[in-house]
Design a protein around this motif. Structure first.
Motif, PDB file in Angstrom:
ATOM      1  N   CYS A  33       0.840  -1.198   0.000  1.00 55.52           N
ATOM      2  CA  CYS A  33       0.000   0.000   0.000  1.00 55.52           C
ATOM      3  C   CYS A  33       0.878   1.253   0.000  1.00 55.52           C
ATOM      4  O   CYS A  33       1.933   1.283   0.631  1.00 55.52           O
ATOM      5  CB  CYS A  33      -0.899   0.019   1.232  1.00 55.52           C
ATOM      6  SG  CYS A  33      -1.977  -1.425   1.400  1.00 55.52           S
ATOM      7  N   CYS A  36       3.206   2.586   3.033  1.00 52.27           N
ATOM      8  CA  CYS A  36       3.505   1.504   3.972  1.00 52.27           C
ATOM      9  C   CYS A  36       4.895   1.698   4.578  1.00 52.27           C
ATOM     10  O   CYS A  36       5.871   1.952   3.867  1.00 52.27           O
ATOM     11  CB  CYS A  36       3.441   0.155   3.267  1.00 52.27           C
ATOM     12  SG  CYS A  36       3.797  -1.253   4.356  1.00 52.27           S
ATOM     13  N   CYS A  67       2.871  -9.374   4.728  1.00 52.63           N
ATOM     14  CA  CYS A  67       3.253  -8.156   4.000  1.00 52.63           C
ATOM     15  C   CYS A  67       4.751  -7.925   4.106  1.00 52.63           C
ATOM     16  O   CYS A  67       5.424  -7.616   3.121  1.00 52.63           O
ATOM     17  CB  CYS A  67       2.497  -6.954   4.555  1.00 52.63           C
ATOM     18  SG  CYS A  67       0.714  -6.960   4.241  1.00 52.63           S
ATOM     19  N   CYS A 217       0.667   0.089   9.803  1.00 53.12           N
ATOM     20  CA  CYS A 217      -0.104  -0.356   8.638  1.00 53.12           C
ATOM     21  C   CYS A 217      -1.055   0.771   8.253  1.00 53.12           C
ATOM     22  O   CYS A 217      -2.016   1.055   8.976  1.00 53.12           O
ATOM     23  CB  CYS A 217      -0.884  -1.625   8.977  1.00 53.12           C
ATOM     24  SG  CYS A 217      -1.955  -2.207   7.635  1.00 53.12           S
ATOM     25  N   THR A 219      -3.288   0.978   6.061  1.00 52.72           N
ATOM     26  CA  THR A 219      -4.633   0.574   5.653  1.00 52.72           C
ATOM     27  C   THR A 219      -5.488   0.107   6.827  1.00 52.72           C
ATOM     28  O   THR A 219      -6.654   0.479   6.951  1.00 52.72           O
ATOM     29  CB  THR A 219      -4.556  -0.536   4.592  1.00 52.72           C
ATOM     30  OG1 THR A 219      -3.831  -0.052   3.461  1.00 52.72           O
ATOM     31  CG2 THR A 219      -5.937  -0.979   4.154  1.00 52.72           C
TER      32      THR A 219
END
Length: 350
Positions: A33, A36, A67, A217, A219
């Motif tokens: 993302c 990030c 991730c 994070c 998101t």
């Protein structure tokens, strides 16, 4: 869509002693993302290896699942890499290190990959003092599976969905000190000035260099109420001190007031110069380091920087007295000396 970066770079980019620019240490375009923190950590690894004049093909990157474990594709694209099974990165890194100890090893993991399914692997990698840089990109959630709390989420922390975490967190830095890790550090993905020298020192450290990096994070865990958000981490950071990494044979430019600085010599002659900020803390005293971490937690602070280091304990190859010649370069007649030699060895156990 391509995930490869264009080959063109400005012809006057600065070069290191090997004649390489940062381009030679980059990887493919990140699919994480936008914003990030993991990408910031990848950039610090690139910078550290560039500044240490490390040949990219002499680096091995091992990761698990998550991730964070995708990131080895995004740095040092000309290095060896292996994306392993969830939580099993340390086993694969151990096998590779046993076969060829002449490489620089990066173990890249996340808070789920290490603090949950990979906890046993983490414990024994520390116990064996495997010679590697073990980086945990810690965001307190499972980003690949839509943001559930991980084992490092703090008690009372609020998720993006609004749920409150009812469980005590696993404090990986405290655990690493307790288990006897010989290099323990903690940092923030948004603090490149601190993280680059920590990674450089970790590379030169002989043994397992554990670096727990808070990496929000964007998101699923960057919301009000989350203790892993950018705002929370920035507001609650408390540094142990400022750190300079001084490679072997290079002059020391840093200056420190008398009584506030300390130097830690690494096995290759490099030095870390520390300017102390945290009171009652000694980076070479395990009890002092453990107490400093706990005192910071009591004040809801995140202690960053070098927390503990021990340069007197050998790595796994020293402990089990392996051959000076890497196993992967030995010939068959050395590795398999024949039945006569085997009979002699067996006879010694009768």
């Amino acid at each position: 869509m391509t995930y490869l970066k264009p080959l063109f770079r400005h012809p006057k980019l600065p070069k290191n002693k090997l004649g390489y620019t940062l381009k030679e240490y980059e990887g493919s375009i990140s699919t994480l993302c936008a914003g990030c923190g993991h990408d910031s950590i990848s950039a610090t690894i690139v910078q550290a290896c560039y500044e240490l004049d490390i040949e990219p093909h002499l680096v091995a990157k091992i990761s698990g699942i998550g991730c964070s474990s995708k990131t080895p594709a995004y740095f040092l694209g000309n290095s060896h890499g292996f994306n392993s099974v969830h939580g099993r990165m340390p086993s694969v890194a151990t096998g590779a290190n046993m076969a060829n100890k002449n490489l620089v090893y990066f173990g890249v993991s996340g808070d789920g990959d290490t603090a949950s399914i990979g906890m046993g692997q983490f414990v024994h990698a520390i116990r064996r003092n495997l010679n590697m840089v073990y980086i945990v990109m810690n965001n307190g959630c499972y980003g690949l599976t839509k943001g559930q709390d991980s084992a490092t989420a703090d008690l009372g922390s609020k998720s993006k969905a609004g749920s409150i975490n009812p469980f005590q967190p696993v404090d990986l830095a405290s655990l690493a000190v307790e288990l006897g890790a010989t290099f323990v550090a903690q940092s923030f993905s948004g603090d490149k000035q601190q993280l680059v020298p920590l990674i450089k020192a970790g590379i030169q450290h002989k043994g397992l260099a554990f670096i727990n990096v808070m990496s929000p994070c964007v998101t699923f865990n960057n919301n009000p109420g989350s203790t892993k958000s950018y705002d929370y981490v920035r507001e609650h950071m408390q540094a142990t001190g400022t750190l300079d990494f001084v490679p072997e044979e290079k002059p020391i430019h840093a200056e420190y007031e008398e009584g506030t600085g300390t130097a830690v010599s690494l096995h290759d002659g490099s030095e870390m110069k520390l300017h102390k900020l945290a009171p009652d803390w000694d980076p070479e005293d395990r009890v002092s380091a453990a107490n400093a971490i706990q005192q910071a937690r009591l004040k809801d602070e995140i202690l960053t920087g070098l927390l503990y280091i021990n340069t007197e304990y050998g790595d796994l190859h020293d402990i089990i007295n392996t051959s000076d010649t890497p196993l992967n370069t030995m010939k068959e007649n050395t590795l398999c000396p024949g039945t006569e030699k085997l009979d002699t060895i067996n006879a010694g156990f009768r």
